[in-house]
Design a protein around this motif. Structure first.
Motif, PDB file in Angstrom:
ATOM      1  N   SER A 266      59.862  42.269  51.666  1.00 18.99           N
ATOM      2  CA  SER A 266      60.068  42.866  52.978  1.00 18.99           C
ATOM      3  C   SER A 266      60.811  44.185  52.831  1.00 18.99           C
ATOM      4  O   SER A 266      61.528  44.413  51.856  1.00 18.99           O
ATOM      5  N   CYS A 267      60.667  45.039  53.832  1.00 15.30           N
ATOM      6  CA  CYS A 267      61.193  46.388  53.709  1.00 15.30           C
ATOM      7  C   CYS A 267      61.751  46.844  55.058  1.00 15.30           C
ATOM      8  O   CYS A 267      61.251  46.450  56.112  1.00 15.30           O
ATOM      9  N   THR A 268      62.791  47.668  55.019  1.00 18.76           N
ATOM     10  CA  THR A 268      63.336  48.281  56.227  1.00 18.76           C
ATOM     11  C   THR A 268      63.030  49.768  56.201  1.00 18.76           C
ATOM     12  O   THR A 268      63.265  50.434  55.190  1.00 18.76           O
ATOM     13  N   VAL A 269      62.505  50.282  57.307  1.00 12.99           N
ATOM     14  CA  VAL A 269      62.134  51.694  57.408  1.00 12.99           C
ATOM     15  C   VAL A 269      63.100  52.380  58.359  1.00 12.99           C
ATOM     16  O   VAL A 269      63.313  51.915  59.484  1.00 12.99           O
TER      17      VAL A 269
ATOM     18  N   VAL B 297      51.487  51.447  52.490  1.00 14.19           N
ATOM     19  CA  VAL B 297      52.518  51.186  51.479  1.00 14.19           C
ATOM     20  C   VAL B 297      53.200  49.842  51.726  1.00 14.19           C
ATOM     21  O   VAL B 297      53.336  49.024  50.808  1.00 14.19           O
ATOM     22  N   THR B 298      53.625  49.600  52.967  1.00 17.80           N
ATOM     23  CA  THR B 298      54.335  48.341  53.248  1.00 17.80           C
ATOM     24  C   THR B 298      53.420  47.131  53.068  1.00 17.80           C
ATOM     25  O   THR B 298      53.878  46.053  52.699  1.00 17.80           O
TER      26      THR B 298
ATOM     27  N   GLY C 294      47.581  39.453  61.301  1.00 15.37           N
ATOM     28  CA  GLY C 294      47.737  38.207  60.562  1.00 15.37           C
ATOM     29  C   GLY C 294      48.404  38.365  59.219  1.00 15.37           C
ATOM     30  O   GLY C 294      48.620  37.381  58.512  1.00 15.37           O
ATOM     31  N   LYS C 295      48.751  39.612  58.842  1.00 11.55           N
ATOM     32  CA  LYS C 295      49.345  39.853  57.525  1.00 11.55           C
ATOM     33  C   LYS C 295      50.733  40.477  57.616  1.00 11.55           C
ATOM     34  O   LYS C 295      51.630  40.117  56.865  1.00 11.55           O
ATOM     35  N   MET C 296      50.882  41.425  58.552  1.00  8.22           N
ATOM     36  CA  MET C 296      52.132  42.176  58.643  1.00  8.22           C
ATOM     37  C   MET C 296      52.730  42.033  60.030  1.00  8.22           C
ATOM     38  O   MET C 296      52.024  41.922  61.026  1.00  8.22           O
TER      39      MET C 296
ATOM     40  N   ASN D  38      54.987  52.022  68.973  1.00  8.31           N
ATOM     41  CA  ASN D  38      54.684  50.820  69.762  1.00  8.31           C
ATOM     42  C   ASN D  38      53.413  50.136  69.273  1.00  8.31           C
ATOM     43  O   ASN D  38      53.324  48.907  69.217  1.00  8.31           O
ATOM     44  N   ASP D  39      52.411  50.937  68.907  1.00 11.07           N
ATOM     45  CA  ASP D  39      51.168  50.374  68.369  1.00 11.07           C
ATOM     46  C   ASP D  39      51.449  49.601  67.087  1.00 11.07           C
ATOM     47  O   ASP D  39      50.870  48.529  66.854  1.00 11.07           O
ATOM     48  N   LEU D  40      52.334  50.149  66.244  1.00 12.22           N
ATOM     49  CA  LEU D  40      52.668  49.468  64.990  1.00 12.22           C
ATOM     50  C   LEU D  40      53.390  48.154  65.276  1.00 12.22           C
ATOM     51  O   LEU D  40      53.105  47.129  64.643  1.00 12.22           O
ATOM     52  N   GLU D  41      54.303  48.173  66.227  1.00 13.80           N
ATOM     53  CA  GLU D  41      55.063  46.969  66.547  1.00 13.80           C
ATOM     54  C   GLU D  41      54.168  45.886  67.157  1.00 13.80           C
ATOM     55  O   GLU D  41      54.394  44.692  66.950  1.00 13.80           O
ATOM     56  N   ASN D  42      53.160  46.322  67.879  1.00 11.00           N
ATOM     57  CA  ASN D  42      52.250  45.369  68.543  1.00 11.00           C
ATOM     58  C   ASN D  42      51.069  44.972  67.660  1.00 11.00           C
ATOM     59  O   ASN D  42      50.187  44.230  68.101  1.00 11.00           O
ATOM     60  N   LEU D  43      51.043  45.476  66.438  1.00 10.77           N
ATOM     61  CA  LEU D  43      49.945  45.183  65.526  1.00 10.77           C
ATOM     62  C   LEU D  43      49.862  43.683  65.238  1.00 10.77           C
ATOM     63  O   LEU D  43      50.867  43.046  64.926  1.00 10.77           O
ATOM     64  N   GLN D  44      48.668  43.135  65.333  1.00 15.27           N
ATOM     65  CA  GLN D  44      48.446  41.726  65.027  1.00 15.27           C
ATOM     66  C   GLN D  44      47.253  41.609  64.084  1.00 15.27           C
ATOM     67  O   GLN D  44      46.114  41.512  64.513  1.00 15.27           O
TER      68      GLN D  44
END
Length: 380
Positions: A314-317, A307-308, A355-357, A347-353
């Protein structure tokens, strides 16, 4: 007589899940209004708002929450300035002489310490054994009585079930939903006129509170029976949203599917216009107490990313949950596996790389005011 005895002494199977909110009994009574599609009793409860919607509409800032003779505006044991001044005044009076310790009848007046935020209930909101009142009448008549008895703007009316199997926990009301609702009311200017998506909305109580300040709320979950209950709750509380002009749309959103449900035959499907409106304007996503099963947690984060990724802005969850501690044979210790999996996935989401999000995670301190009567515990 047998039915009444069974209601007073319920027995729960090993797979039964019961929310502590119901045991807290903030509404003093629960009215059973009907049986749902799968034969579960559906109750109507009143949850007390410590701040009326008239205050919401006027934009007043609450400096203290008054319940009976007590004043409390912080969580834990932190006290308002008024509490401290009242304590000081009482101490000064007591030091003047014996008369300050006596009431009008000459009885000893005992000065008690102020209660903490978890004890906000006044005398009419004390813990009681929950004894549901079974209405021997039709649903319409029941709601007519409720409308006559409760037309005030400081009560949220919620249909819900009690003691459900795990797959139906969305039909109960949970503490983290109240916690998130508190934060919404505390930071209402942040959410004013926003377009909001709630994932796993359940009975809809958090979306209803959000609807008092936001422009539009898409309250989503899965299951026609649950969504019908949620929609009924939105109707029951439409008076709370009238002053702010907010709109709540109840929609199906299955985390195990990659697309929005657009089947025109489905009762809670999305139109192309609604999907476009969500993706063009949504700036807030929220979810409360949806992290109790590892597979569903994984599915939620996949949905969150999808969704994001498609949002225009930009969005706040906002995620609220209760850490539930259990003894497990696998660890031979008290653990909180569902919470641990949630944190690892976060943590996996925060460390996601990719190139888009980019996702940034920040904890929110729980020192904001309490606006709903429930027990705010350390595990929230």
């Amino acid at each position: 007589d047998l039915a009444e005895e069974e209601m007073d002494n319920p027995t729960f199977r090993s797979d039964t899940v019961l929310s502590d909110v119901h045991l807290h009994c903030p509404s003093k009574r629960h009215l059973m209004v009907r049986l749902n599609a799968v034969g579960q009793p559906v109750f109507l409860s009143h949850f007390k708002l410590l701040w009326s919607t008239e205050d919401l509409a006027s934009g007043k800032h609450v400096r203290e929450i008054t319940t009976g003779r007590e004043h409390q505006c912080r969580s834990g044991d932190e006290l308002c300035d008024k509490d401290r001044s009242d304590i000081k005044k009482e101490g000064e009076l007591n030091s003047e002489g014996v008369e300050a310790l006596l009431d009008d009848d000459g009885d000893l007046e005992v000065v008690r310490r102020p209660r903490s935020a978890s004890d906000l209930q006044a005398e009419d909101l004390l813990r009681d054994i929950v004894c549901p009142v079974i209405l021997m009448k039709g649903k319409e008549d029941a709601f007519e009585d409720e409308e006559r008895e409760c037309t005030c703007t400081d009560v949220v009316k919620i249909e819900h079930t009690m003691a459900t199997p795990l797959e139906d926990v969305g039909k109960q009301v949970w503490r983290a939903a109240f916690l998130l609702a508190d934060y919404i009311l505390f930071k209402r200017d942040t959410f004013r006129c926003c377009s909001v998506l709630e994932l796993g909305g359940g009975t809809g109580i958090t979306s209803i509170i959000m609807g008092t300040v936001a422009k539009r709320v898409y309250c989503t979950d899965v299951g026609e029976d649950l969504l019908a209950m949620c929609e009924q709750n939105v109707v029951l509380n439409k008076h709370l949203m009238e002053s702010g002009g907010g709109e709540i749309k109840v929609k199906e959103l299955d985390w195990l599917k990659d697309e929005f449900c657009t089947d025109p035959e489905a009762p809670y499907s999305w139109s192309e216009e609604e999907i476009a409106d969500l993706l063009d304007h949504c700036s807030v996503i929220m979810a409360a107490d949806v992290f109790y099963d590892d597979d569903l947690t994984d599915a939620l984060f996949r949905t969150l990313y999808r969704v994001t990724h498609n949002l225009r802005n930009s969005c706040t969850v906002y995620l609220a949950l209760e850490k539930r501690l259990n003894f497990t044979l696998r660890h031979m210790d008290v653990t909180c596996e569902a919470y641990s999996h949630f944190r690892n996935t976060l943590n996996d989401l925060e460390n996601l790389q990719d190139g888009k999000m980019k996702y940034t995670v920040e904890p929110i301190k729980l020192d904001f005011c309490q606006f709903l009567v429930y027990e705010r515990i350390e595990q929230l």
